[in-house]
Scaffold this active site. Structure first.
Site, PDB file in Angstrom:
ATOM      1  N   GLN A  34      -9.842  -4.092  -3.576  1.00 27.90           N
ATOM      2  CA  GLN A  34     -11.168  -3.692  -3.088  1.00 27.90           C
ATOM      3  C   GLN A  34     -12.221  -3.985  -4.157  1.00 27.90           C
ATOM      4  O   GLN A  34     -13.295  -4.524  -3.868  1.00 27.90           O
ATOM      5  CB  GLN A  34     -11.163  -2.191  -2.755  1.00 27.90           C
ATOM      6  CG  GLN A  34     -12.496  -1.666  -2.294  1.00 27.90           C
ATOM      7  CD  GLN A  34     -12.915  -2.229  -0.947  1.00 27.90           C
ATOM      8  OE1 GLN A  34     -12.165  -2.158   0.006  1.00 27.90           O
ATOM      9  NE2 GLN A  34     -14.111  -2.805  -0.865  1.00 27.90           N
ATOM     10  N   ASP A  41     -17.999   6.256  -0.658  1.00 27.70           N
ATOM     11  CA  ASP A  41     -16.722   6.162   0.065  1.00 27.70           C
ATOM     12  C   ASP A  41     -16.527   7.506   0.768  1.00 27.70           C
ATOM     13  O   ASP A  41     -17.249   8.471   0.492  1.00 27.70           O
ATOM     14  CB  ASP A  41     -15.582   5.880  -0.933  1.00 27.70           C
ATOM     15  CG  ASP A  41     -14.252   5.586  -0.244  1.00 27.70           C
ATOM     16  OD1 ASP A  41     -14.244   5.380   0.985  1.00 27.70           O
ATOM     17  OD2 ASP A  41     -13.225   5.558  -0.936  1.00 27.70           O
ATOM     18  N   ARG A  56       0.884  -1.193   0.000  1.00 30.70           N
ATOM     19  CA  ARG A  56       0.000   0.000   0.000  1.00 30.70           C
ATOM     20  C   ARG A  56       0.908   1.225   0.000  1.00 30.70           C
ATOM     21  O   ARG A  56       1.753   1.376   0.894  1.00 30.70           O
ATOM     22  CB  ARG A  56      -0.894  -0.008   1.235  1.00 30.70           C
ATOM     23  CG  ARG A  56      -1.650   1.304   1.431  1.00 30.70           C
ATOM     24  CD  ARG A  56      -2.746   1.198   2.465  1.00 30.70           C
ATOM     25  NE  ARG A  56      -3.871   0.428   1.962  1.00 30.70           N
ATOM     26  CZ  ARG A  56      -5.094   0.447   2.468  1.00 30.70           C
ATOM     27  NH1 ARG A  56      -5.373   1.207   3.512  1.00 30.70           N
ATOM     28  NH2 ARG A  56      -6.055  -0.293   1.966  1.00 30.70           N
TER      29      ARG A  56
HETATM   30  N1   CP Z   1     -11.259  -0.622   2.386  1.00 28.27           N
HETATM   31  C1   CP Z   1      -9.987  -0.580   2.813  1.00 28.27           C
HETATM   32  O1   CP Z   1      -9.012  -0.612   2.026  1.00 28.27           O
HETATM   33  O2   CP Z   1      -9.869  -0.569   4.175  1.00 28.27           O
HETATM   34  P1   CP Z   1      -8.519  -0.334   4.967  1.00 28.27           P
HETATM   35  O3   CP Z   1      -8.018   1.057   4.628  1.00 28.27           O
HETATM   36  O4   CP Z   1      -8.884  -0.487   6.423  1.00 28.27           O
HETATM   37  O5   CP Z   1      -7.514  -1.369   4.515  1.00 28.27           O
END
Ligand code: CP
Length: 309
Positions: A137, A229, A107
């Protein structure tokens, strides 16, 4: 035996899968969810690094659990504990971590940063969110649509709010699966124009539709799925965004009246209750957000199975 396209491959974006391959992956996730993973150990003796340059709950934990369920060992790394926070390049980090680990889940910030990492790494790299996209996602989201709606073709998904990385990946996934995707955002907060153009080509190929608009009520009209979101994504500052303009995009009970009676409401979480979605809707009978969150695990099990299986 035919080698799957994802075998030993990076997964940096949904661009690398065509519609049939994406559908196969989502169907495999549904099969694994229903039948379980007992005896399926493609990660046996493998060490998978999970490098987080931003906060995460769902992605980090679901990958950690997925790796363990498939017989492997997850190793979670946070940016603050690593030399990347003191100036070591992302490429050098990828090069070195590849000498210890069999795969890496990352990430990070820009898609280019992820691509630099993956170019230097000699093991498969998976995108666990960049500023541009969130393909893992979207895999879980499509699994949730398949579970609740039974198919993709002609299903209308209306995404309301910020045209962010989640919206970008939803557009890519939905237009490759024959869906009717509508994105309604305040002016200046629409999804990435280049990705909209790219998805226009998927519409022609797969018979899907993509509408980008600014009217949330029109977008919600007859929708099978309403998705939202947060309005301020990881790394953004609230003061830099025109939040006043976002208010009419809130997913609330009144807005839901425009959708189909059997509409499902989705949110990738974490949610800001009372901001982009009301608690009444998030906790209400149309909400499938907890199944959607669970599906991160099943979608990633299928993804890891295809890469390392
Ligand atoms: N939806 C999502 O990526 O959640 P996190 O940021 O908690 O990983």
């Amino acid at each position: 035996m035919v080698k799957h396209k994802l075998r030993d491959s990076d997964f940096l974006s949904l661009q690398m899968l065509d519609g049939d391959e994406l559908e196969d992956l989502v169907e495999e996730a549904l099969r694994l969810k229903r039948e379980g993973t007992k005896g399926f150990k493609p990660l046996s003796q493998k060490m998978i690094g999970i490098l987080m340059e931003k906060q995460s709950t769902r992605t980090r934990v679901s990958f950690e659990v997925a790796v363990r369920k498939l017989g492997g060992y997850p190793l979670v790394m946070s940016k603050g504990d690593m030399q990347i926070s003191t100036g070591e390049t992302i490429g050098d980090t990828g090069r070195v971590l590849s000498r210890y680990l069999d795969g890496l889940v990352v990430r990070t910030f820009g898609q280019d940063r992820l691509e630099d990492f993956a170019s230097a790494a000699s093991v498969p790299v998976i995108n666990a969110l960049t500023d541009e996209s969130h393909p893992c996602q979207a895999l879980a989201d499509m699994l949730t649509v398949l579970e609740y709606k039974g198919s993709f073709a002609g299903i209308k998904l209306a995404y309301l709010g910020d045209g962010n990385n989640v919206a970008n990946s939803l557009m890519r996934a939905g237009t490759k699966l024959g869906m009717e995707i509508t994105i309604a955002s305040p002016e200046g907060n629409e999804p990435d124009r280049k990705i909209v153009e790219e998805c226009g080509k998927y519409c022609e190929l797969y018979g899907s539709t993509l509408v980008i608009g600014g009217d949330p009520v029109e977008a919600a009209d007859d929708a099978d799925v309403i998705y939202t979101d947060v309005w301020v994504s990881l790394g953004e500052k609230a003061e830099d965004k025109p939040l006043e303009q976002f208010k009419r995009f809130q997913v609330n009970y009144e807005l839901l009246q425009n959708a189909r009676d059997d509409v499902i409401v989705m949110h990738c979480l974490p949610a800001k209750r009372g901001v982009e979605i009301t608690s009444e809707v998030l906790d209400g009978s149309h909400s499938v957000v907890w199944d959607q969150a669970e599906n991160r695990l099943h979608a990633q099990i299928a993804l890891l199975g295809m890469i390392f299986g």
